[in-house]
Design a protein around this motif. Structure first.
Motif, PDB file in Angstrom:
ATOM      1  N   LYS A   1       0.995  -1.293  -0.005  1.00 55.66           N
ATOM      2  CA  LYS A   1      -0.147   0.136  -0.205  1.00 55.66           C
ATOM      3  C   LYS A   1       0.876   1.450  -0.128  1.00 55.66           C
ATOM      4  O   LYS A   1       0.572   2.127  -0.780  1.00 55.66           O
ATOM      5  CB  LYS A   1      -0.761  -0.081   1.182  1.00 55.66           C
ATOM      6  N   ARG A   2       1.773   1.425   0.920  1.00 58.42           N
ATOM      7  CA  ARG A   2       2.834   2.468   0.851  1.00 58.42           C
ATOM      8  C   ARG A   2       3.798   2.510  -0.104  1.00 58.42           C
ATOM      9  O   ARG A   2       3.943   3.650  -0.621  1.00 58.42           O
ATOM     10  CB  ARG A   2       3.650   2.545   2.149  1.00 58.42           C
ATOM     11  N   ALA A   3       4.318   1.490  -0.642  1.00 60.17           N
ATOM     12  CA  ALA A   3       5.135   1.356  -1.669  1.00 60.17           C
ATOM     13  C   ALA A   3       4.421   1.936  -2.905  1.00 60.17           C
ATOM     14  O   ALA A   3       5.310   2.451  -3.662  1.00 60.17           O
ATOM     15  CB  ALA A   3       5.790   0.122  -2.037  1.00 60.17           C
ATOM     16  N   ALA A   4       3.362   1.609  -3.277  1.00 59.37           N
ATOM     17  CA  ALA A   4       2.681   1.975  -4.373  1.00 59.37           C
ATOM     18  C   ALA A   4       2.032   3.123  -4.417  1.00 59.37           C
ATOM     19  O   ALA A   4       1.500   3.738  -5.370  1.00 59.37           O
ATOM     20  CB  ALA A   4       1.497   0.772  -4.789  1.00 59.37           C
TER      21      ALA A   4
ATOM     22  N   GLY B   1       6.518   4.897   2.341  1.00 57.36           N
ATOM     23  CA  GLY B   1       6.615   4.774   1.093  1.00 57.36           C
ATOM     24  C   GLY B   1       8.050   4.352   0.563  1.00 57.36           C
ATOM     25  O   GLY B   1       8.504   3.466  -0.226  1.00 57.36           O
ATOM     26  N   ASN B   2       8.979   5.541   0.855  1.00 55.80           N
ATOM     27  CA  ASN B   2      10.492   5.181   0.494  1.00 55.80           C
ATOM     28  C   ASN B   2      10.932   3.980   1.325  1.00 55.80           C
ATOM     29  O   ASN B   2      11.765   3.321   0.610  1.00 55.80           O
ATOM     30  CB  ASN B   2      11.243   6.451   1.109  1.00 55.80           C
ATOM     31  N   TYR B   3      10.506   3.846   2.549  1.00 49.77           N
ATOM     32  CA  TYR B   3      11.135   2.628   3.202  1.00 49.77           C
ATOM     33  C   TYR B   3      10.749   1.366   2.516  1.00 49.77           C
ATOM     34  O   TYR B   3      11.717   0.489   2.397  1.00 49.77           O
ATOM     35  CB  TYR B   3      10.431   2.430   4.609  1.00 49.77           C
ATOM     36  N   SER B   4       9.511   1.221   2.008  1.00 51.89           N
ATOM     37  CA  SER B   4       8.990  -0.167   1.357  1.00 51.89           C
ATOM     38  C   SER B   4       9.744  -0.091  -0.021  1.00 51.89           C
ATOM     39  O   SER B   4      10.074  -1.345  -0.258  1.00 51.89           O
ATOM     40  CB  SER B   4       7.676   0.013   1.186  1.00 51.89           C
ATOM     41  N   ARG B   5       9.836   0.819  -0.755  1.00 51.46           N
ATOM     42  CA  ARG B   5      10.532   0.708  -2.072  1.00 51.46           C
ATOM     43  C   ARG B   5      11.952   0.254  -1.999  1.00 51.46           C
ATOM     44  O   ARG B   5      12.468  -0.504  -2.778  1.00 51.46           O
ATOM     45  CB  ARG B   5      10.338   1.896  -3.016  1.00 51.46           C
TER      46      ARG B   5
ATOM     47  N   VAL C   1       4.085  -7.362  -4.985  1.00 49.39           N
ATOM     48  CA  VAL C   1       3.771  -6.210  -4.217  1.00 49.39           C
ATOM     49  C   VAL C   1       2.375  -5.803  -4.356  1.00 49.39           C
ATOM     50  O   VAL C   1       1.964  -5.568  -5.379  1.00 49.39           O
ATOM     51  CB  VAL C   1       4.551  -4.739  -4.739  1.00 49.39           C
ATOM     52  N   TYR C   2       1.372  -6.215  -3.268  1.00 54.86           N
ATOM     53  CA  TYR C   2      -0.098  -6.110  -3.153  1.00 54.86           C
ATOM     54  C   TYR C   2      -0.348  -4.706  -2.766  1.00 54.86           C
ATOM     55  O   TYR C   2      -0.119  -4.361  -1.584  1.00 54.86           O
ATOM     56  CB  TYR C   2      -0.305  -7.195  -2.249  1.00 54.86           C
ATOM     57  N   SER C   3      -1.283  -4.300  -3.671  1.00 56.49           N
ATOM     58  CA  SER C   3      -1.620  -2.762  -3.118  1.00 56.49           C
ATOM     59  C   SER C   3      -3.190  -2.551  -3.869  1.00 56.49           C
ATOM     60  O   SER C   3      -3.469  -3.260  -4.888  1.00 56.49           O
ATOM     61  CB  SER C   3      -0.958  -1.835  -3.835  1.00 56.49           C
TER      62      SER C   3
END
Length: 401
Positions: free
Chosen positions: A38-41, A48-52, A69-71
């Motif tokens: 959710k955050r990465a996407a 978001g930065n952490y996840s990516r 990556v599920y979003s």
């Protein structure tokens, strides 16, 4: 190769991993790993930065694996578009609606995609995943909503607590991003310490390379930055304690201005009032919506980085500052000493005079600045992406073995 044989191969090849220089990237098997995306996407900062960064580092270091990556949705932005262009990173959107998908219906998709392990990157995992054959990991960044409940609305606080506590109880493994966060999980949720592994975060690799002078000059002009400035990066909210920097600035060398980068919350009005009261309007520059690609250049030209937050789960801006070669001053009381190391300077988050004295001490000594830069850069290597990534993959292997 079936899942069972993959795991046996995994276990055999990873024996003695921590005691040797064995290269995980040389493994011949392929894992299918799922992530709460959710955050990465969708997020361009913070989680978001952490996840990516985490997924991208794994995809680069262990390219034979597949990363799903599920979003429920995806945002169109350069950072996100580039992330999903990587060959072994796959965006997975709901096939039959997004209602309750991340909490429940995602399990059907994980099973269909033959995912062996699912990593909840921010405090939650699917509700019934413990009743499947899919192993699970949850990352807990902080429990600030319990340590400092006044910073969160009652409904939000209770929802965060329910999700994170439930995830900690049901996951096969918990990753805490600092020793302090691990201690909080044990204290508040009564979790067995053996279930929790501390794996630190790194920062984006763009902070680890010095920009050319021509690029730095363009950034100074673009944002009308002064030649000498103190830097603070983070959401302008009460917990981050920007008001203390403003108060300390009154007795800091007047040749230096304060540059603040971060989203503004209602707390910003409190800061504004303090600035007006102290007559510091001409010494403070607020920047918002800075492109991520320019941020390292702003760090690299600062004279000192100041981060007096009352409480953090870790403190990525400190890591960014140390990689940027900037002397760092932070607050005592949480985990910032873990992030900043023994050669950064720490003061109480309520000590105006102490913070002012520390800033002046750094600004007035070229020798101290060089010493802090050199030792800070040495210390921060413990958070380098390859090392952290190998620790994480080793964690996955141990869960699956």
């Amino acid at each position: 190769m079936k899942a069972e044989s993959k795991i046996k191969s995994l276990e055999a090849e990873s024996t003695g991993l921590e005691q040797s220089s064995f290269s995980l990237s040389a493994l011949s098997f392929e894992l299918k790993i799922g992530y709460d995306g959710k955050r990465a996407a969708n997020n361009l900062t913070g989680l978001g930065n952490y996840s990516r960064s985490l997924i991208e580092a794994l995809a680069n270091e262990f390219p034979k694996n597949q990363y799903f990556v599920y979003s429920p949705k995806v945002k169109s932005a350069k950072q996100i578009d580039t992330f999903f262009k990587q060959e072994n990173i796959h965006l997975k959107l709901p096939l039959q609606g997004s209602f309750l998908w991340r909490s429940l219906n995602i399990l059907k998709d994980l099973k269909r995609d033959e995912v062996l392990l699912y990593h909840g990157l921010s405090h939650e995992i699917p509700i019934l995943i413990q009743h499947t054959n899919i192993k699970s990991v949850v990352t807990i960044h902080d429990l600030i909503f319990l340590r400092f409940p006044k910073y969160h609305k009652f409904i939000d606080r209770n929802l965060y607590e329910w999700k994170s506590k439930s995830a900690c109880q049901r996951a096969d493994k918990i990753i805490a991003i600092s020793k302090k966060t691990k201690a909080d999980i044990i204290e508040f949720y009564n979790i067995n310490p053996d279930k929790i592994e501390v794996i630190y975060q790194s920062c984006d690799d763009s902070f680890k390379t010095a920009f050319d002078k021509s690029v730095l000059d363009k950034i100074l002009i673009k944002y009308n930055l002064p030649e000498k400035y103190i830097l603070n990066v983070g959401t302008v909210e009460e917990r981050k304690n920007l008001k203390l920097i403003v108060q300390a600035l009154k007795t800091v060398n007047e040749d230096y201005k304060l540059v603040v980068i971060g989203k503004q919350t209602p707390y910003f009005k409190t800061v504004e009032q303090e600035i007006e009261k102290l007559g510091l309007k001409n010494r403070i520059i607020f920047l918002k919506n800075i492109p991520f690609t320019d941020l390292p250049g702003i760090y690299q030209q600062a004279s000192v980085f100041v981060y007096p937050s009352f409480y953090e789960g870790f403190g990525i801006p400190i890591i960014e500052a140390l990689y940027s070669g900037i002397p760092t001053i932070a607050a005592t009381g949480s985990c910032l000493e873990e992030a900043g190391g023994p050669d950064s300077i720490y003061v109480s988050p309520t000590d105006i005079e102490g913070l002012s004295s520390a800033i002046n001490k750094v600004l007035n000594s070229a020798n101290l600045q060089e010493d802090m830069k050199r030792k800070g850069l040495e210390f921060v290597q413990k958070f380098n992406s390859p090392l952290v990534t190998k620790q994480l993959m080793n964690c996955y292997i141990n869960i699956l073995s």
